[in-house]
Motif scaffolding. Sequence first.
Motif, PDB file in Angstrom:
ATOM      1  N   SER A   1       0.811  -1.225   0.000  1.00  0.00           N
ATOM      2  CA  SER A   1       0.000   0.000   0.000  1.00  0.00           C
ATOM      3  C   SER A   1       0.838   1.266   0.000  1.00  0.00           C
ATOM      4  O   SER A   1       0.399   2.306  -0.501  1.00  0.00           O
ATOM      5  CB  SER A   1      -0.940  -0.003   1.211  1.00  0.00           C
ATOM      6  OG  SER A   1      -0.189  -0.003   2.422  1.00  0.00           O
ATOM      7  N   SER A   2       2.050   1.199   0.535  1.00  0.00           N
ATOM      8  CA  SER A   2       2.888   2.406   0.584  1.00  0.00           C
ATOM      9  C   SER A   2       3.307   2.859  -0.811  1.00  0.00           C
ATOM     10  O   SER A   2       3.696   4.014  -1.000  1.00  0.00           O
ATOM     11  CB  SER A   2       4.127   2.157   1.450  1.00  0.00           C
ATOM     12  OG  SER A   2       4.911   1.112   0.902  1.00  0.00           O
ATOM     13  N   ARG A   3       3.217   1.956  -1.776  1.00  0.00           N
ATOM     14  CA  ARG A   3       3.615   2.303  -3.142  1.00  0.00           C
ATOM     15  C   ARG A   3       2.435   2.750  -4.003  1.00  0.00           C
ATOM     16  O   ARG A   3       2.608   3.099  -5.166  1.00  0.00           O
ATOM     17  CB  ARG A   3       4.301   1.100  -3.804  1.00  0.00           C
ATOM     18  CG  ARG A   3       5.598   0.688  -3.123  1.00  0.00           C
ATOM     19  CD  ARG A   3       6.359  -0.349  -3.930  1.00  0.00           C
ATOM     20  NE  ARG A   3       5.623  -1.598  -4.025  1.00  0.00           N
ATOM     21  CZ  ARG A   3       5.693  -2.583  -3.131  1.00  0.00           C
ATOM     22  NH1 ARG A   3       6.477  -2.444  -2.061  1.00  0.00           N
ATOM     23  NH2 ARG A   3       5.002  -3.694  -3.278  1.00  0.00           N
TER      24      ARG A   3
ATOM     25  N   THR B   1      -5.809   0.558   9.545  1.00  0.00           N
ATOM     26  CA  THR B   1      -5.272   0.672   8.182  1.00  0.00           C
ATOM     27  C   THR B   1      -6.287   1.337   7.258  1.00  0.00           C
ATOM     28  O   THR B   1      -5.926   2.139   6.393  1.00  0.00           O
ATOM     29  CB  THR B   1      -4.889  -0.712   7.642  1.00  0.00           C
ATOM     30  OG1 THR B   1      -3.924  -1.312   8.520  1.00  0.00           O
ATOM     31  CG2 THR B   1      -4.291  -0.612   6.246  1.00  0.00           C
TER      32      THR B   1
ATOM     33  N   LEU C   1      -5.268   4.627   5.217  1.00  0.00           N
ATOM     34  CA  LEU C   1      -5.145   4.583   3.771  1.00  0.00           C
ATOM     35  C   LEU C   1      -6.146   5.472   3.038  1.00  0.00           C
ATOM     36  O   LEU C   1      -5.932   5.824   1.879  1.00  0.00           O
ATOM     37  CB  LEU C   1      -5.302   3.144   3.264  1.00  0.00           C
ATOM     38  CG  LEU C   1      -4.161   2.172   3.569  1.00  0.00           C
ATOM     39  CD1 LEU C   1      -4.483   0.797   3.012  1.00  0.00           C
ATOM     40  CD2 LEU C   1      -2.848   2.682   2.986  1.00  0.00           C
TER      41      LEU C   1
END
Length: 223
Positions: free
Chosen positions: A10-12, A48, A52
Amino acid sequence: DIVGQLNLGSSRVKDPQEALRIAGLNADAARLARKNIAHDAALEYASTALMLTPGGALGRDRALALSLHVLLAECQAGAGQLDGAIEVFEQATALADSDRERVQILERLCDALHTSGRPTEALHHVERALALLGKHISLTPSQTAEQASALRAEQAALSEMLTRAETFATINALGDADADAAQVSRLFDKAIIGVYFAHPELLGYVTARSLGEVTMAFGPPIA
């Protein structure tokens, strides 16, 4: 765990719509985990989901922001992080745009306190919720002789009303016909639990007031 795999990358994720989609999957996973009493997993997914969700989406979609905050608070409570849950519940009340929504959130907070074995702490929030519905009641013992006398007089009047046959006929005829009355009734149920443990001397008064509110809201049934 597909959601877990998505979270690892998810960080990308740079596309806000994709981030929002993954956040939604986490929210669904949190609800499922909570239903299955997997509280730690539920808390991780709920945290999360909120993390997000793009800030722009939270700003544009108040209902989304509200639902994610309530979900996180309930998951925190389930995982034993009650102080954090209370703080997030309060943030959720700030996101609400009506007293009805605020009452619903306070109901959830009271449920979390009861489930966590802290029903007496729920009394303050029951008072807040009832006040938002125009039902003002003190759930702490009277501090002066005058207040105590007034409370006894009100309890006597309520008790007299509750002896009438038409009172119980009205209550039994209501069912789930009125959402507002049902909400008030649920809050008084929580108040009864709280005073049972904290202030048992108020139990008769709160019980009578609970039944009296329903009757006064609708009056005697039509013959």
